[in-house]
Scaffold this motif. Structure first.
Motif, PDB file in Angstrom:
ATOM      1  N   THR A   1      12.698   1.569  -3.906  1.00 59.51           N
ATOM      2  CA  THR A   1      13.067   0.822  -2.709  1.00 59.51           C
ATOM      3  C   THR A   1      11.970  -0.127  -2.245  1.00 59.51           C
ATOM      4  OG1 THR A   1      14.450   2.676  -2.016  1.00 59.51           O
ATOM      5  CG2 THR A   1      13.902   1.061  -0.335  1.00 59.51           C
ATOM      6  N   LEU A   2      10.704   0.299  -2.348  1.00 59.05           N
ATOM      7  CA  LEU A   2       9.602  -0.465  -1.772  1.00 59.05           C
ATOM      8  C   LEU A   2       8.883  -1.391  -2.753  1.00 59.05           C
ATOM      9  CD1 LEU A   2       7.967   2.268   0.510  1.00 59.05           C
ATOM     10  CD2 LEU A   2       9.624   0.505   1.134  1.00 59.05           C
ATOM     11  N   THR A   3       9.091  -1.182  -4.063  1.00 56.88           N
ATOM     12  CA  THR A   3       8.402  -2.006  -5.053  1.00 56.88           C
ATOM     13  C   THR A   3       8.837  -3.462  -4.962  1.00 56.88           C
ATOM     14  OG1 THR A   3       8.086  -0.191  -6.617  1.00 56.88           O
ATOM     15  CG2 THR A   3       8.066  -2.406  -7.533  1.00 56.88           C
ATOM     16  N   GLN A   4       7.865  -4.368  -5.013  1.00 56.75           N
ATOM     17  CA  GLN A   4       8.154  -5.795  -5.024  1.00 56.75           C
ATOM     18  C   GLN A   4       8.341  -6.230  -6.473  1.00 56.75           C
ATOM     19  OE1 GLN A   4       4.949  -7.701  -2.929  1.00 56.75           O
ATOM     20  NE2 GLN A   4       5.616  -6.959  -0.923  1.00 56.75           N
ATOM     21  N   GLY A   5       9.575  -6.380  -6.886  1.00 55.36           N
ATOM     22  CA  GLY A   5       9.896  -6.698  -8.262  1.00 55.36           C
ATOM     23  C   GLY A   5      11.233  -6.096  -8.630  1.00 55.36           C
ATOM     24  N   SER A   6      11.485  -5.953  -9.903  1.00 63.93           N
ATOM     25  CA  SER A   6      12.772  -5.459 -10.371  1.00 63.93           C
ATOM     26  C   SER A   6      12.821  -3.937 -10.394  1.00 63.93           C
ATOM     27  CB  SER A   6      13.036  -5.994 -11.783  1.00 63.93           C
ATOM     28  OG  SER A   6      12.111  -5.408 -12.692  1.00 63.93           O
ATOM     29  N   LEU A   7      14.020  -3.431 -10.535  1.00 66.21           N
ATOM     30  CA  LEU A   7      14.213  -1.994 -10.682  1.00 66.21           C
ATOM     31  C   LEU A   7      13.508  -1.495 -11.949  1.00 66.21           C
ATOM     32  CD1 LEU A   7      15.571   0.644  -9.793  1.00 66.21           C
ATOM     33  CD2 LEU A   7      17.622  -0.088 -11.052  1.00 66.21           C
TER      34      LEU A   7
ATOM     35  N   PHE B   1       0.366   5.142   5.246  1.00 66.75           N
ATOM     36  CA  PHE B   1       0.843   3.887   4.664  1.00 66.75           C
ATOM     37  C   PHE B   1       2.360   3.783   4.495  1.00 66.75           C
ATOM     38  CE2 PHE B   1      -3.530   4.212   2.792  1.00 66.75           C
ATOM     39  CZ  PHE B   1      -4.074   3.189   3.555  1.00 66.75           C
ATOM     40  N   LEU B   2       3.061   4.915   4.400  1.00 71.60           N
ATOM     41  CA  LEU B   2       4.514   4.843   4.163  1.00 71.60           C
ATOM     42  C   LEU B   2       5.241   4.625   5.484  1.00 71.60           C
ATOM     43  CD1 LEU B   2       6.774   5.062   2.053  1.00 71.60           C
ATOM     44  CD2 LEU B   2       6.921   7.497   2.598  1.00 71.60           C
ATOM     45  N   PRO B   3       5.987   3.524   5.623  1.00 65.94           N
ATOM     46  CA  PRO B   3       6.713   3.291   6.872  1.00 65.94           C
ATOM     47  C   PRO B   3       7.872   4.273   7.036  1.00 65.94           C
ATOM     48  CG  PRO B   3       7.342   1.665   5.224  1.00 65.94           C
ATOM     49  CD  PRO B   3       6.212   2.463   4.630  1.00 65.94           C
TER      50      PRO B   3
ATOM     51  N   ARG C   1       0.816  -1.207   0.000  1.00 62.19           N
ATOM     52  CA  ARG C   1       0.000   0.000   0.000  1.00 62.19           C
ATOM     53  C   ARG C   1       0.852   1.262   0.000  1.00 62.19           C
ATOM     54  NH1 ARG C   1      -4.138  -1.106   4.862  1.00 62.19           N
ATOM     55  NH2 ARG C   1      -2.174  -1.851   5.773  1.00 62.19           N
ATOM     56  N   ALA C   2       2.034   1.195   0.597  1.00 65.32           N
ATOM     57  CA  ALA C   2       2.920   2.361   0.626  1.00 65.32           C
ATOM     58  C   ALA C   2       3.315   2.784  -0.785  1.00 65.32           C
ATOM     59  CB  ALA C   2       4.170   2.055   1.450  1.00 65.32           C
ATOM     60  N   VAL C   3       3.558   1.806  -1.658  1.00 66.17           N
ATOM     61  CA  VAL C   3       3.927   2.118  -3.048  1.00 66.17           C
ATOM     62  C   VAL C   3       2.774   2.820  -3.754  1.00 66.17           C
ATOM     63  CG1 VAL C   3       4.487   1.113  -5.301  1.00 66.17           C
ATOM     64  CG2 VAL C   3       5.596   0.249  -3.221  1.00 66.17           C
ATOM     65  N   TRP C   4       1.547   2.309  -3.554  1.00 64.91           N
ATOM     66  CA  TRP C   4       0.392   2.926  -4.212  1.00 64.91           C
ATOM     67  C   TRP C   4       0.100   4.313  -3.647  1.00 64.91           C
ATOM     68  CZ3 TRP C   4      -0.218   1.051  -8.599  1.00 64.91           C
ATOM     69  CH2 TRP C   4      -0.130  -0.324  -8.852  1.00 64.91           C
ATOM     70  N   ALA C   5       0.360   4.517  -2.362  1.00 65.21           N
ATOM     71  CA  ALA C   5       0.159   5.848  -1.778  1.00 65.21           C
ATOM     72  C   ALA C   5       1.094   6.861  -2.410  1.00 65.21           C
ATOM     73  CB  ALA C   5       0.381   5.791  -0.259  1.00 65.21           C
ATOM     74  N   VAL C   6       2.372   6.503  -2.552  1.00 60.59           N
ATOM     75  CA  VAL C   6       3.340   7.410  -3.170  1.00 60.59           C
ATOM     76  C   VAL C   6       3.041   7.588  -4.656  1.00 60.59           C
ATOM     77  CG1 VAL C   6       5.786   7.787  -3.677  1.00 60.59           C
ATOM     78  CG2 VAL C   6       5.106   6.850  -1.457  1.00 60.59           C
ATOM     79  N   ALA C   7       2.642   6.498  -5.321  1.00 56.81           N
ATOM     80  CA  ALA C   7       2.309   6.600  -6.749  1.00 56.81           C
ATOM     81  C   ALA C   7       1.124   7.532  -6.968  1.00 56.81           C
ATOM     82  CB  ALA C   7       2.008   5.207  -7.314  1.00 56.81           C
ATOM     83  N   PHE C   8       0.107   7.438  -6.097  1.00 55.77           N
ATOM     84  CA  PHE C   8      -1.046   8.342  -6.206  1.00 55.77           C
ATOM     85  C   PHE C   8      -0.601   9.795  -6.029  1.00 55.77           C
ATOM     86  CE2 PHE C   8      -4.274  10.860  -3.945  1.00 55.77           C
ATOM     87  CZ  PHE C   8      -5.288  10.859  -4.890  1.00 55.77           C
TER      88      PHE C   8
END
Length: 432
Positions: A139-145, A197-199, A24-31
């Protein structure tokens, strides 16, 4: 390794996972990224409304871009310094809070000078946010750079596409103040989501110096790419600052909402090639070939807009507005390619940490946009055609620089995955 060989390397196993399965932290920053980049094209449909209501010229109104971009450029030098001391999360929060406050302040102003000042402080918040948002997503995305950069570019493209349509609709139905208040509300939502959501992220062990990005420009490869991007951004903001005028003036009857739809199409085209087209073209012709095609195509679009634009002295507006509409949208395809490929290129342009190289690059290139918007706006007060043709020439200068000094530029594609050390290094603060 050449661009072609790099592009044809097998994808990592991480690339096969779904890019949509993210914390959710990734989607919060993406939004928040989407809303932040909406601010870039937000004012396009309402430029003529602001000018008419506040009795300003095209050159005066172009300062809405210039003040925003100048402060963003200079602030890029301090973002690494700030984030390495207070941490990434609070740097993001500070940037978002500044945008919320000063986008609302801009909507309350009764003079162009007041809006320009509010946009300047907005630029500071923008710099703090965008300089750390990519780092956070990486840093937080689950997957590749590669997937992380794709996610960021998607947010950028969606934001740039939505900005004009939101600005156009609110500007048409509420007035030119509406878009400023709209961004304040949406960014406030992004701020709350980021806080929740962002730790909390640890502060980097090594603190970044304000002088590091300047010193990085001593490397020829980074300097060449940065200066080329400066000239390219001159043309980019020539389109943004000038195109609404020949559409909305004279007898063409394009209102703010209509102009918003035109730039929405432009944003969609930009998003499409940012996400898919740039990678495909890079694999097909290599990094340098993709840049040549994109810059030549964009220059051709600007030149054609000069042909289609009406004479300023003609009150009936005998230009061909639909020709300009087509050129604006087609230009989006080339801009999406160039933005993505240049961002990839700069990552390996100098043997310095990625955040430092990115800050140096952003510092230089944003000045190109600031100067381009103002100069093109002043020229457009006398001749729309001349403003577009000037932008054409400047974009060709950017391409010429890359061709002449190509030997200094390492045209390797971005790595498909990064080590833990690389991810920690990016965390200090990368920029688009």
């Amino acid at each position: 390794m050449s661009a072609a060989s790099a592009s044809h390397s097998p994808a990592s196993a991480e690339d096969k996972g779904s890019i949509l399965k993210q914390p959710r932290a990734v989607w919060a920053v993406a939004f928040a990224c989407v809303i932040s980049f909406m601010g870039l094209g937000l004012v396009d449909p309402i430029l003529t409304s602001i000018a008419a209501d506040l009795h300003a010229t095209a050159g005066d109104v172009s300062l809405l871009f210039t003040s925003y971009l100048v402060v963003t450029a200079v602030a890029m030098l301090i973002t690494g310094w700030v984030s390495s001391r207070i941490g990434v999360k609070w740097t993001l929060v500070a940037g978002l809070a500044i945008i919320v406050v000063f986008s609302a302040v801009g909507g309350l102003m009764n003079s162009v000078g007041g809006i320009v000042a509010a946009r300047a402080v907005w630029g500071l918040g923008n710099a703090l946010f965008i300089a750390t948002s990519l780092a956070t997503i990486v840093t937080l995305t689950q997957g590749s750079l590669k997937q992380a950069i794709l996610l960021y570019e998607s947010a950028l493209g969606i934001g740039i596409g939505l900005g004009p349509i939101v600005g156009g609709q609110l500007g048409e139905h509420i007035g030119w103040r509406g878009p400023f208040f709209g961004v304040a509300v949406l960014m406030a939502i992004g701020l709350v989501a980021t806080l929740i959501f962002l730790p909390q992220t640890p502060k980097p062990e090594t603190k970044t110096s304000v002088a590091d990005p300047i010193r990085a420009l001593r490397h020829p490869g980074l300097l060449v790419v940065s200066v080329a991007a400066l000239f390219y951004n001159f043309g980019f903001f020539t389109l943004m600052a000038v195109a609404p005028y020949p559409l909305q003036l004279g007898s063409t009857h394009f209102d703010a909402a209509d102009t918003g739809w035109v730039f929405f199409g432009w944003g969609l085209a930009l998003a499409f090639t940012s996400i898919w087209g740039a990678n495909w073209l890079d694999r097909a012709v290599g990094t340098f070939g993709a840049i040549v095609i994109a810059m030549l195509g964009f220059a051709a679009c600007l030149a054609a807009m000069g042909v289609f634009a009406p004479d300023n002295a003609d009150p009936t507006g005998t230009g061909r507005p639909w020709g300009i509409v087509v050129c604006v949208i087609v230009a989006g395809f080339f801009l999406g390619i160039n933005n993505t490929v240049l961002t990839t290129l700069v990552m390996g342009a100098a043997p310095v940490p990625r955040p430092v190289a990115s800050a140096a690059y952003s510092f230089v290139r944003f000045f190109g946009g600031a100067v381009g918007a103002y100069v093109a706006g002043k020229v457009a007060e006398h001749t729309f055609q001349g403003a577009f043709w000037l932008g054409t020439g400047i974009v060709l200068v950017a391409l010429l620089l890359l061709v002449v000094f190509r030997r200094f530029v390492v045209t390797t594609s971005a790595p498909t995955h990064g080590s833990v050390e690389e991810a920690e290094g990016v965390l200090v603060g990368d920029a688009d």
